[in-house]
Design a protein around this motif. Structure first.
Motif, PDB file in Angstrom:
ATOM      1  N   UNK A 142     -24.027 -14.505  -5.630  1.00  0.00           N
ATOM      2  CA  UNK A 142     -22.928 -13.833  -4.911  1.00  0.00           C
ATOM      3  C   UNK A 142     -21.627 -14.584  -5.168  1.00  0.00           C
ATOM      4  N   UNK A 143     -20.605 -13.860  -5.631  1.00  0.00           N
ATOM      5  CA  UNK A 143     -19.291 -14.453  -5.860  1.00  0.00           C
ATOM      6  C   UNK A 143     -18.383 -14.159  -4.665  1.00  0.00           C
ATOM      7  N   UNK A 144     -17.563 -15.140  -4.307  1.00  0.00           N
ATOM      8  CA  UNK A 144     -16.643 -15.007  -3.180  1.00  0.00           C
ATOM      9  C   UNK A 144     -15.214 -14.918  -3.695  1.00  0.00           C
ATOM     10  N   UNK A 145     -14.509 -13.860  -3.323  1.00  0.00           N
ATOM     11  CA  UNK A 145     -13.134 -13.622  -3.765  1.00  0.00           C
ATOM     12  C   UNK A 145     -12.198 -13.744  -2.565  1.00  0.00           C
ATOM     13  N   UNK A 146     -11.213 -14.611  -2.673  1.00  0.00           N
ATOM     14  CA  UNK A 146     -10.218 -14.780  -1.613  1.00  0.00           C
ATOM     15  C   UNK A 146      -8.978 -13.969  -1.969  1.00  0.00           C
ATOM     16  N   UNK A 147      -8.470 -13.201  -1.011  1.00  0.00           N
ATOM     17  CA  UNK A 147      -7.244 -12.426  -1.232  1.00  0.00           C
ATOM     18  C   UNK A 147      -6.104 -13.074  -0.455  1.00  0.00           C
ATOM     19  N   UNK A 148      -5.008 -13.375  -1.163  1.00  0.00           N
ATOM     20  CA  UNK A 148      -3.865 -14.024  -0.518  1.00  0.00           C
ATOM     21  C   UNK A 148      -2.805 -13.025  -0.074  1.00  0.00           C
ATOM     22  N   UNK A 149      -2.898 -11.812  -0.546  1.00  0.00           N
ATOM     23  CA  UNK A 149      -2.002 -10.725  -0.125  1.00  0.00           C
ATOM     24  C   UNK A 149      -2.863  -9.496   0.130  1.00  0.00           C
ATOM     25  N   UNK A 150      -2.225  -8.466   0.635  1.00  0.00           N
ATOM     26  CA  UNK A 150      -2.945  -7.194   0.754  1.00  0.00           C
ATOM     27  C   UNK A 150      -3.139  -6.638  -0.649  1.00  0.00           C
ATOM     28  N   UNK A 151      -4.374  -6.491  -1.047  1.00  0.00           N
ATOM     29  CA  UNK A 151      -4.727  -5.985  -2.374  1.00  0.00           C
ATOM     30  C   UNK A 151      -5.213  -4.549  -2.236  1.00  0.00           C
ATOM     31  N   UNK A 152      -4.779  -3.704  -3.140  1.00  0.00           N
ATOM     32  CA  UNK A 152      -5.143  -2.284  -3.106  1.00  0.00           C
ATOM     33  C   UNK A 152      -6.655  -2.109  -3.019  1.00  0.00           C
ATOM     34  N   UNK A 169      -8.442  -1.422  -6.242  1.00  0.00           N
ATOM     35  CA  UNK A 169      -8.829  -2.591  -7.021  1.00  0.00           C
ATOM     36  C   UNK A 169     -10.045  -3.290  -6.448  1.00  0.00           C
ATOM     37  N   UNK A 170     -10.048  -3.474  -5.143  1.00  0.00           N
ATOM     38  CA  UNK A 170     -11.162  -4.174  -4.502  1.00  0.00           C
ATOM     39  C   UNK A 170     -12.472  -3.408  -4.645  1.00  0.00           C
ATOM     40  N   UNK A 171     -12.380  -2.090  -4.789  1.00  0.00           N
ATOM     41  CA  UNK A 171     -13.592  -1.282  -4.932  1.00  0.00           C
ATOM     42  C   UNK A 171     -14.308  -1.559  -6.249  1.00  0.00           C
ATOM     43  N   UNK A 172     -13.629  -2.240  -7.178  1.00  0.00           N
ATOM     44  CA  UNK A 172     -14.272  -2.578  -8.453  1.00  0.00           C
ATOM     45  C   UNK A 172     -15.368  -3.626  -8.266  1.00  0.00           C
ATOM     46  N   UNK A 173     -15.286  -4.407  -7.172  1.00  0.00           N
ATOM     47  CA  UNK A 173     -16.272  -5.453  -6.919  1.00  0.00           C
ATOM     48  C   UNK A 173     -17.549  -4.858  -6.325  1.00  0.00           C
ATOM     49  N   UNK A 174     -18.653  -5.033  -7.020  1.00  0.00           N
ATOM     50  CA  UNK A 174     -19.948  -4.555  -6.550  1.00  0.00           C
ATOM     51  C   UNK A 174     -20.337  -5.327  -5.289  1.00  0.00           C
ATOM     52  N   UNK A 175     -20.508  -4.659  -4.155  1.00  0.00           N
ATOM     53  CA  UNK A 175     -20.842  -5.370  -2.914  1.00  0.00           C
ATOM     54  C   UNK A 175     -22.153  -6.129  -2.980  1.00  0.00           C
ATOM     55  N   UNK A 176     -22.996  -5.808  -3.945  1.00  0.00           N
ATOM     56  CA  UNK A 176     -24.251  -6.545  -4.102  1.00  0.00           C
ATOM     57  C   UNK A 176     -24.015  -7.904  -4.767  1.00  0.00           C
ATOM     58  N   UNK A 177     -22.835  -8.050  -5.411  1.00  0.00           N
ATOM     59  CA  UNK A 177     -22.540  -9.289  -6.134  1.00  0.00           C
ATOM     60  C   UNK A 177     -21.330 -10.047  -5.572  1.00  0.00           C
TER      61      UNK A 177
END
Length: 386
Positions: A1-11, A14-22
């Motif tokens: 599982x990869x963890x992505x930190x968002x520092x601003x409001x990201x569309x 774009x965020x939907x590209x990340x597979x929630x399983x990963x």
């Protein structure tokens, strides 16, 4: 599982590209594998040891300590071209605004509201103060023919303008739409243009490009568009030129106290990429860059590392960020072979003082192999991509 930190409001697109399983993503993640950022400043941020990559949802990376990230083995990506159309449209808008004195005319209209039924007559009497030239048939100089500059040049040709482009980094085989002339000498562009638009990064060479000495080479009727970086122009010289009649207008997406309120300046509050389409494109592109790097080790559109991509051919993949120095590749491959692992494929490229290797192997490397590569002098970061 990869963890992505968002520092601003990201569309969300774009965020939907990340597979929630990963992937998980949030702005409160403490030890992220990657960061997505728009305009938030990261210069005072302590980079966690877990951080592998940063994706800037946009082209400029002035808010990121790019050089320091390279030293720590953190790959910094940007999204060139994702906001190009949005900026192009605003540049064309800027040329029209500066030509027809539209902003002044709109403000003047607000002052005649109390004229009542007499507004029509007042308009007919006062409109001559806001007359201005058409852009058709005029000459536009485009400094920088990257993603945005090229689109601006092509749109200007479609509007009937004569376009002269300049970019010292163009490949020899670069081709452009009919009607766009490429000039290799910037000094020949300044005297002939009616409009000038800037589309270059801020570097020591471009800092203060629009200054008194270069303004003096231009027509007194020139209109300058700056939707790239504020410091490409010297504000004091712009103000002086406008006040002395050496320039007709300056349109910038980077307001400053020195420029706001100056007659001839149209200051826009950094709206170049402020469209929902642009934000979605930038976020999507940034997310896909992170996904390809985290899952495959491939690098595309990095501002501090070379572009290296390779199709998977082996059982496992090792990636190495290292200094660009003699015998490094031989030392890495010898180390892997010494540990009894066969190399199936290998790709290495360099960029300045840094280099990046992707190595596919026919068997899974042990922790000892990773430790041995890490111990090589000049190696910054080693990762086994699973």
């Amino acid at each position: 599982m990869f963890n992505i930190k968002t520092l601003n409001k990201i569309s969300d697109v774009g965020l939907s590209k990340f597979d929630p399983a990963k992937y998980t993503y949030a702005n409160e993640i403490e030890n992220p594998d990657a960061i997505m950022v728009r305009s938030a400043s990261m210069h005072d941020m302590e980079m966690p040891k877990s951080l592998l990559a940063i994706a800037r949802a946009g082209a400029g990376v002035n808010n990121i300590p790019v050089a320091d990230c390279a030293k720590q083995g953190i790959v910094v990506f940007n999204t060139p071209g994702a906001n190009a159309n949005a900026v192009k449209e605003l540049v064309i808008c800027g040329m029209l605004l500066s030509s027809r004195k539209i902003t002044k005319a709109i403000e003047w209209c607000k002052t005649i509201k109390d004229e009542g039924d007499n507004v029509g007559k007042v308009v007919e009497k006062g409109k001559s103060a806001f007359a201005g030239p058409e852009i058709k048939g005029k000459t536009l100089g485009v400094i920088g023919l990257g993603a945005i500059g090229r689109l601006v040049a092509e749109a200007a040709v479609d509007l009937g303008m004569n376009v002269i482009g300049y970019d010292p980094f163009l490949p020899d085989d670069a081709q452009f739409k009919h009607g766009i002339t490429v000039e290799k000498d910037l000094e020949k562009i300044f005297p002939v243009v009616d409009y000038l638009t800037l589309h270059v990064p801020l570097t020591p060479e471009t800092d203060g490009l629009i200054c008194q000495s270069n303004i003096e080479k231009m027509k007194n009727t020139v209109r300058v568009m700056n939707f790239a970086r504020g410091d490409l122009a010297v504000s004091a010289d712009i103000v002086a030129a406008l006040e002395e009649g050496q320039m007709a207008a300056y349109v910038t997406d980077f307001p400053s106290a020195q420029l706001i309120g100056i007659d001839g300046v149209i200051a826009i509050p950094h709206l170049g990429a402020s469209t929902p389409e642009s934000e979605e494109n930038c976020a999507s592109m940034g997310a896909m860059e992170l996904i390809d790097y985290l899952e495959n080790g491939n690098i595309k559109n990095s501002v501090n590392m070379p572009a290296v991509s390779m199709a998977r051919t082996g059982v496992a993949r090792i990636t190495v960020i290292h200094k660009n120095q003699p015998n490094m590749i031989a030392t890495i491959t010898d180390t892997i072979s010494r540990d009894g692992i066969n190399i199936a494929s290998f790709e290495d490229k360099n960029r300045g003082e840094w280099a990046y290797s992707i190595i596919d192997t026919d068997s899974q490397p042990s922790q000892q192999v990773v430790d041995d590569i890490t111990a090589i002098e000049g190696v910054i970061r080693v990762r086994v991509v699973k």
